[in-house]
Write an enzyme that holds these catalytic residues in place. Structure first.
Site, PDB file in Angstrom:
ATOM      1  N   ASP A  52      24.909  72.739  46.341  1.00 46.59           N
ATOM      2  CA  ASP A  52      25.682  72.780  45.103  1.00 46.59           C
ATOM      3  C   ASP A  52      26.022  74.254  44.820  1.00 46.59           C
ATOM      4  OD1 ASP A  52      26.928  71.149  43.133  1.00 46.59           O
ATOM      5  OD2 ASP A  52      25.461  71.824  41.667  1.00 46.59           O
ATOM      6  N   ASP A  75      25.109  70.547  51.221  1.00 51.65           N
ATOM      7  CA  ASP A  75      25.189  71.878  50.615  1.00 51.65           C
ATOM      8  C   ASP A  75      24.127  72.000  49.531  1.00 51.65           C
ATOM      9  OD1 ASP A  75      26.510  71.194  47.779  1.00 51.65           O
ATOM     10  OD2 ASP A  75      27.487  69.966  49.304  1.00 51.65           O
TER      11      ASP A  75
END
Length: 295
Positions: free
Chosen positions: A214, A212
Site C-alpha cells: 500500500d 505491494d
C-alpha cells in the site's frame, strides 16, 4: 456438445483463471439476469473430473471499475448454473510487514469502506437480514488455505481485509488508520461479492495475492497499477496451482451454514412478497417458496 454435469464450483478472477491447463469440454454461457449482464461470458469446463465455471471479474481486458462491477448479475448467474462454491482470486495491498509482496492470504474478516454499491438482492417487497459475522465460509477457507500451502506458496491463514471504494488507492493517512484498526490487507472487490454470495447460499472464500505494501511502508515504493499487475502476473502460476488443488477438495455434501443462510433470515412473509420479486429471485429463494407451497 454441452456437458450435462452440474457446475458446483466457480472461480472469479482475472484472465489467468479462465484459461487453466487441463480444462476440457469448454463451453460459454451468456446468462440473462434481472440485474443486467455479467462482467463477461462465463466459461465452464471439465477440470480433474468436475465441471467448473470461470468468470473474469473486470471483464476480459480488465475494463470495469471496481465500483461498477455487476456483482449482483455475476452471483445470480452463477447461482442459476447451480454453483455452490466460489473461490475469489484478487490482488490486495499488505498492511503488515510480515505479509510480503507475493505472499498469499486467505482472510477471515472484512471491514467495509465502500460507498453506494448495490449490496443485496432483496428489497421491492421482501426484507431479508443475513448473518454476516463471519463473512467467509470457514469450511471453504480451510480448503483454500491448505491447498495454497500445498502449492508451496507462503500463505497467511486468516486476516482482516479492508475493502475500499477506489478506484484511487488509499491516502497515506488512511493506510496508517487501517493499520491502527488491526487490518491486514486492503482491496477493492470482495464486497459486495461476499454479501451476495451469502444471500445466495453459496460458500465463498478468497485467495488474496499480496502485490505491494500500500503506501504506509517507509522503505518500499508507493503502490502503482504497474506494480500490482506485475506482481499479480508473477503469482498467476502458484495461484492456478492452489485453486486447482482447492477445487479437488471441495466438501461434498456441504455441512456449513452457508447452504441455509436464508432459513432464518427472511423477515417478510412469503405470502405477501410480490410475484414479480419471487420470479426475479427464483434461483435464490426458490426452495423456500416451494417449501411454503408444499407445506
Amino acid at each position: 456438445m454441452a456437458s450435462t454435469e452440474p457446475i458446483r464450483a466457480a472461480v472469479i478472477g482475472g484472465s489467468g483463471f479462465y484459461q487453466m491447463e487441463g480444462l476440457g469440454d469448454v463451453e460459454q454461457f451468456h446468462v440473462d439476469t434481472p440485474f443486467g449482464p455479467t462482467s463477461d461470458a462465463i466459461t465452464a469446463g471439465t477440470l480433474d473430473g468436475q465441471r467448473v465455471a470461470f468468470l473474469p471479474r473486470h471483464g476480459v481486458g480488465h475494463r470495469i471499475l471496481p465500483g461498477k462491477l455487476p456483482a449482483r448479475a455475476n452471483i445470480w448467474a452463477l447461482k442459476s448454473l447451480g454453483v455452490e462454491h466460489i473461490i475469489s482470486v484478487s490482488a490486495v495491498g499488505s498492511l503488515r510487514e510480515d505479509i510480503e509482496p507475493l505472499h498469499m492470504v486467505v482472510p477471515d474478516q472484512i471491514i467495509d469502506r465502500t460507498r453506494g454499491r448495490p449490496a443485496t438482492f432483496f428489497g421491492e417487497g421482501m426484507v431479508v437480514h443475513i448473518g454476516f459475522a463471519d463473512p467467509f465460509c470457514s469450511a471453504l477457507r480451510d480448503v483454500v488455505s491448505h491447498a495454497t500451502h500445498e502449492a508451496e506458496a507462503t500463505v497467511h491463514n486468516g486476516g482482516t481485509l479492508v475493502v475500499i471504494e477506489g478506484p484511487a488507492f488509499s491516502t497515506r493517512a488512511e493506510s496508517f488508520l487501517y493499520r491502527q484498526w488491526g487490518a491486514d490487507i486492503i482491496g477493492m472487490t470482495a464486497l459486495p461479492e461476499a454479501k451476495l454470495a451469502r444471500e445466495a447460499e453459496i460458500c465463498f472464500a478468497m485467495l488474496a495475492c499480496s502485490t505491494d505494501y500500500d503506501c504506509w511502508h517507509e522503505t518500499h515504493e508507493v503502490v502503482t497499477a504497474d506494480m500490482i499487475v506485475g506482481n499479480l502476473l508473477k503469482n498467476v502460476k502458484v495461484s492456478r496451482r492452489a485453486v486447482r488443488l482447492a477445487l479437488q477438495r471441495l466438501p461434498s455434501p456441504r455441512e456449513c451454514g452457508c447452504k441455509d443462510a436464508l432459513k432464518d433470515a427472511i423477515v417478510t412473509s412469503l405470502d405477501i412478497v410480490p410475484e414479480e420479486t419471487k420470479q426475479r429471485l427464483a434461483p435464490i429463494i426458490g426452495k423456500y417458496v416451494r417449501e411454503r407451497v408444499s407445506g
